[in-house]
Design a protein around this motif. Structure first.
Motif, short mmCIF file in Angstrom:
data_model
loop_
_atom_site.label_atom_id
_atom_site.label_comp_id
_atom_site.label_asym_id
_atom_site.label_seq_id
_atom_site.Cartn_x
_atom_site.Cartn_y
_atom_site.Cartn_z
N ARG A 68 0.81 -1.22 0.00
CA ARG A 68 0.00 0.00 0.00
C ARG A 68 0.86 1.28 0.00
O ARG A 68 0.45 2.32 -0.49
N ASP A 88 12.19 1.51 4.28
CA ASP A 88 11.54 0.20 4.28
C ASP A 88 12.52 -0.83 4.83
O ASP A 88 13.72 -0.76 4.54
N ARG A 93 11.54 -5.42 -1.62
CA ARG A 93 10.12 -5.07 -1.75
C ARG A 93 9.94 -3.57 -2.02
O ARG A 93 8.96 -3.14 -2.62
N ASP A 130 0.04 -3.16 10.68
CA ASP A 130 -0.69 -2.42 11.73
C ASP A 130 0.10 -2.26 13.04
O ASP A 130 0.01 -1.23 13.70
N HIS A 133 2.22 0.95 13.19
CA HIS A 133 1.66 2.29 12.97
C HIS A 133 1.96 3.21 14.16
O HIS A 133 2.39 4.35 13.99
N GLU A 150 -1.87 4.77 7.65
CA GLU A 150 -2.87 3.86 7.11
C GLU A 150 -3.89 3.42 8.17
O GLU A 150 -3.64 3.49 9.36
N LYS A 151 -5.00 2.93 7.68
CA LYS A 151 -6.01 2.34 8.57
C LYS A 151 -5.63 0.90 8.89
O LYS A 151 -4.93 0.28 8.07
N GLY A 177 -5.58 6.81 6.58
CA GLY A 177 -5.81 6.43 5.19
C GLY A 177 -7.03 5.57 4.94
O GLY A 177 -6.93 4.52 4.32
N GLN A 179 -9.52 6.04 2.68
CA GLN A 179 -9.73 6.97 1.57
C GLN A 179 -11.18 7.24 1.24
O GLN A 179 -11.52 8.31 0.74
N PHE A 262 2.12 -9.12 3.72
CA PHE A 262 0.66 -9.12 3.56
C PHE A 262 -0.12 -10.06 4.49
O PHE A 262 -1.16 -9.65 5.01
N TRP A 264 0.37 -11.07 7.41
CA TRP A 264 0.40 -10.72 8.83
C TRP A 264 -0.99 -10.33 9.34
O TRP A 264 -1.27 -10.40 10.54
N ARG A 265 -1.86 -9.90 8.46
CA ARG A 265 -3.19 -9.41 8.84
C ARG A 265 -3.96 -10.36 9.76
O ARG A 265 -4.74 -9.93 10.61
N1 LIG Z 1 -6.32 2.15 2.55
C1 LIG Z 1 -6.32 1.03 1.87
O1 LIG Z 1 -7.13 0.80 0.99
C2 LIG Z 1 -5.28 -0.01 2.19
C3 LIG Z 1 -5.03 -1.06 1.30
C4 LIG Z 1 -4.04 -1.99 1.65
C5 LIG Z 1 -3.36 -1.88 2.85
N2 LIG Z 1 -3.66 -0.85 3.69
C6 LIG Z 1 -2.93 -0.71 4.97
O2 LIG Z 1 -1.58 -0.42 4.68
C7 LIG Z 1 -0.74 -1.02 5.64
C8 LIG Z 1 0.29 -1.90 4.93
O3 LIG Z 1 -0.39 -2.96 4.29
P1 LIG Z 1 0.27 -3.73 3.04
O4 LIG Z 1 -0.80 -4.55 2.45
O5 LIG Z 1 0.97 -2.75 2.18
O6 LIG Z 1 1.34 -4.66 3.80
P2 LIG Z 1 2.65 -5.32 3.15
O7 LIG Z 1 3.15 -6.31 4.10
O8 LIG Z 1 2.30 -5.76 1.76
O9 LIG Z 1 3.66 -4.10 2.99
C9 LIG Z 1 4.16 -3.41 4.11
C10 LIG Z 1 5.42 -2.68 3.71
O10 LIG Z 1 5.98 -2.07 4.87
C11 LIG Z 1 7.33 -2.51 5.02
N3 LIG Z 1 7.63 -2.51 6.46
C12 LIG Z 1 7.26 -3.41 7.40
N4 LIG Z 1 7.68 -3.03 8.61
C13 LIG Z 1 8.34 -1.86 8.44
C14 LIG Z 1 9.01 -0.97 9.33
N5 LIG Z 1 9.08 -1.20 10.65
N6 LIG Z 1 9.59 0.14 8.81
C15 LIG Z 1 9.55 0.39 7.47
N7 LIG Z 1 8.93 -0.43 6.59
C16 LIG Z 1 8.32 -1.53 7.07
C17 LIG Z 1 7.37 -3.88 4.36
O11 LIG Z 1 8.69 -4.27 4.02
C18 LIG Z 1 6.50 -3.63 3.14
O12 LIG Z 1 7.20 -3.00 2.11
C19 LIG Z 1 -1.65 -1.78 6.60
O13 LIG Z 1 -1.90 -1.03 7.74
C20 LIG Z 1 -2.92 -1.96 5.81
O14 LIG Z 1 -4.08 -2.06 6.61
C21 LIG Z 1 -4.59 0.08 3.38
#
Ligand SMILES: NC(=O)c1ccc[n+]([C@@H]2O[C@H](COP(=O)([O-])OP(=O)(O)OC[C@H]3O[C@@H](n4cnc5c(N)ncnc54)[C@H](O)[C@@H]3O)[C@@H](O)[C@H]2O)c1
Length: 469
Positions: A68, A88, A93, A130, A133, A150-151, A177, A179, A262, A264-265
């Motif tokens: 995201r 990151d 990634r 999450d 955050h 993010e949410k 977030g 949106q 991903f 982890w949810r």
């Molecule tokens: N608003 C939306 O529509 C929407 C959609 C998808 C995900 N999200 C939210 O976005 C967040 C991330 O979800 P995702 O699907 O991208 O997860 P993901 O696991 O696919 O990606 C997370 C990213 O963060 C990085 N990361 C992890 N820990 C970190 C840290 N301590 N410091 C820096 N980088 C770190 C990972 O390497 C990866 O690149 C979640 O909170 C999720 O709920 C929101």
């Protein structure tokens, strides 16, 4: 109920987190409840701080830029931000983001980035899993940086309360977030309900196809045994992933591809399950329109969940008392393919995979996941609905939360899903469902005190422990 095997024992650290990182060290050493009281005692009032003049761009850093985070990065750049630094824990990634913004400084550890980039960034977005955050957001706020996170806003209710107080205290511009909050339809839900189009709302049903629909589609697994690192050919940790930084404040465990990215949810140590993932989208319009925060009772029925993993499917019922002139509401959440009964007013149509039905004394309304589509049922009523209520709520340019947040940082109107006045409350409301689910009995929530009056054992989930990393 199907029971999953237990997680490794002895993984919870009772110590706080963050060995390095200057200002945050002291507050975290005492845990979330301590800082909550400390912020409150300091007086929660501050004007918006550190606004950026319109003569220059907002200098932005990103934390979590795969997944995201890439969407937030490109969206915020398109909305006018200057990308100055990117962080990151997994460089492979993050490769696409690094490639597209070659001039940005690169970091693995957000503590180091926030220290080293001091004075060179105005704002930060957080798109990590999450459980990270809260530490990243609080650390940014403490440095006077505006924050887009993010949410769901946080992993626990205690964290949401601390961030709310911190947002008030620091006065930085914030946005969660979810949106859909900037959408036209979210405003229509509120305006139509407030204008009495469907009369007093007494029942709401929201549902999602997450984490998956058994026999059809799995978005991410839940209700599973603790993953065995050897069961999948002992896939090694990617060489560019710093697993300790990924785990962050969560208990120490060995790397497993069944957790990141991903997936982890579904695990409570990192994510908030299907409700936490989608609730801040799907329940947003109803929470806003009907002022749902406050005392309530919540009960849950679930299948396959465990102490460490969310369920395959659940049904969660919130009983919300009258709020001033607003009628009491029964609010039911369904996930994992469960859905409410389709009302006869839907005719031959089927309920979609995600959505909300609002039942009022004078009619029924439907909205989709992000309230991009809102309609009255049956279809004939919608067709006749030409004399529409006045538009009382300001619209967001292009219904775009990124634009809205950047404009607020430059002195524009306040962002709609700001932490202090909105998204901490929404996240708390959503998280109450998980509390009932995980405690395994109906809970009675006392919002003023932030406790379950009938379930003192919920304390450990309202405020969790943090690992020093
Ligand atoms: N608003 C939306 O529509 C929407 C959609 C998808 C995900 N999200 C939210 O976005 C967040 C991330 O979800 P995702 O699907 O991208 O997860 P993901 O696991 O696919 O990606 C997370 C990213 O963060 C990085 N990361 C992890 N820990 C970190 C840290 N301590 N410091 C820096 N980088 C770190 C990972 O390497 C990866 O690149 C979640 O909170 C999720 O709920 C929101």
């Amino acid at each position: 109920m199907k029971r999953a095997t237990p997680a490794p024992s002895g993984t919870l650290s009772r110590r706080s987190f963050i060995k390095t990182g200057a200002a945050a060290t002291t507050v975290f050493a005492f845990g979330a409840p301590f800082i909550s009281r400390a912020w409150a005692a300091a007086g929660a009032k501050s004007p918006c701080a550190n606004l950026v003049p319109a003569t220059r761009k907002v200098r932005l850093a990103g934390i979590g830029i795969g997944g995201r985070g890439y969407t937030n990065l490109t969206g915020l750049a398109e909305a006018g931000a200057e990308i100055v630094a990117l962080c990151d824990v997994h460089f492979e990634r993050a490769a696409r983001s690094f490639h597209e913004y070659p001039g940005a400084a690169r970091y693995r550890d957000f503590r180091q980035m926030l220290d080293e980039m001091a004075g060179r960034i105005d704002a930060v977005f957080v798109s990590t899993p999450d459980h990270t955050h809260f530490p990243a957001t609080l650390m940014a706020m403490e440095r006077g940086l505006h924050i887009y996170v993010e949410k769901p806003l946080t992993h626990t209710i205690g964290e949401a309360r601390v961030l709310k107080a911190a947002a008030k205290k620091t006065g930085v511009v914030t946005q969660m977030g979810n949106q859909g909050h900037a959408n036209e339809g979210t405003r229509l839900v509120k305006e139509w309900i407030e204008a009495g189009v469907i009369g007093a709302v007494r029942e709401i049903h929201s549902w999602t196809n997450r984490p998956g629909v058994p026999g059809e589609r799995t978005v991410w697994p839940q209700g599973i045994p603790w993953p065995d690192p050897k069961a999948r050919g002992a896939k090694p940790r990617p060489s560019t992933l710093d697993w300790n930084l990924w785990l962050n404040v969560a208990p120490a465990r060995e790397y497993m591809p069944d957790i990141a990215p991903f997936k982890w949810r579904g695990f409570w140590d990192y994510g908030c399950g299907a409700l936490g993932d989608m609730g801040c989208h799907i329940m947003d319009a109803s929470y806003w329109a009907l002022d749902l925060g406050g005392n309530c009772k919540v009960s849950a029925d679930q299948e396959g969940g465990s102490a460490f993993c969310g369920p395959i499917a659940s049904t969660i019922t919130y009983e919300i008392p009258a709020r001033g002139p607003l009628a009491p509401i029964k609010y039911v959440w369904y996930d994992g393919g469960r859905k409410p009964a389709a009302p006869k007013e839907l005719g031959a149509g089927k309920l979609p995979q995600n959505g909300t039905l609002y039942f009022g004394d004078k009619g029924i309304m439907f909205s989709d996941s992000y309230s991009s589509s809102v309609k009255l049922l049956p279809e004939s009523r919608m067709k006749e609905f030409t004399n529409r209520p006045a538009r009382t709520i300001p619209r967001v340019p292009k219904s775009n939360q990124h634009l809205e947040w950047l404009a607020a940082i430059q002195g524009g109107p306040k962002s709609g899903s700001d932490i202090a006045d909105y998204s901490a409350g929404l996240t708390e409301f959503v998280s109450l469902g998980n509390l009932a689910l995980r405690i395994g009995k109906p809970i009675e929530w006392d919002a003023a005190r932030g406790i379950c009056t009938n379930a003192p054992e919920a304390r450990i989930l309202i405020n969790k422990n943090y690992r020093v990393y």
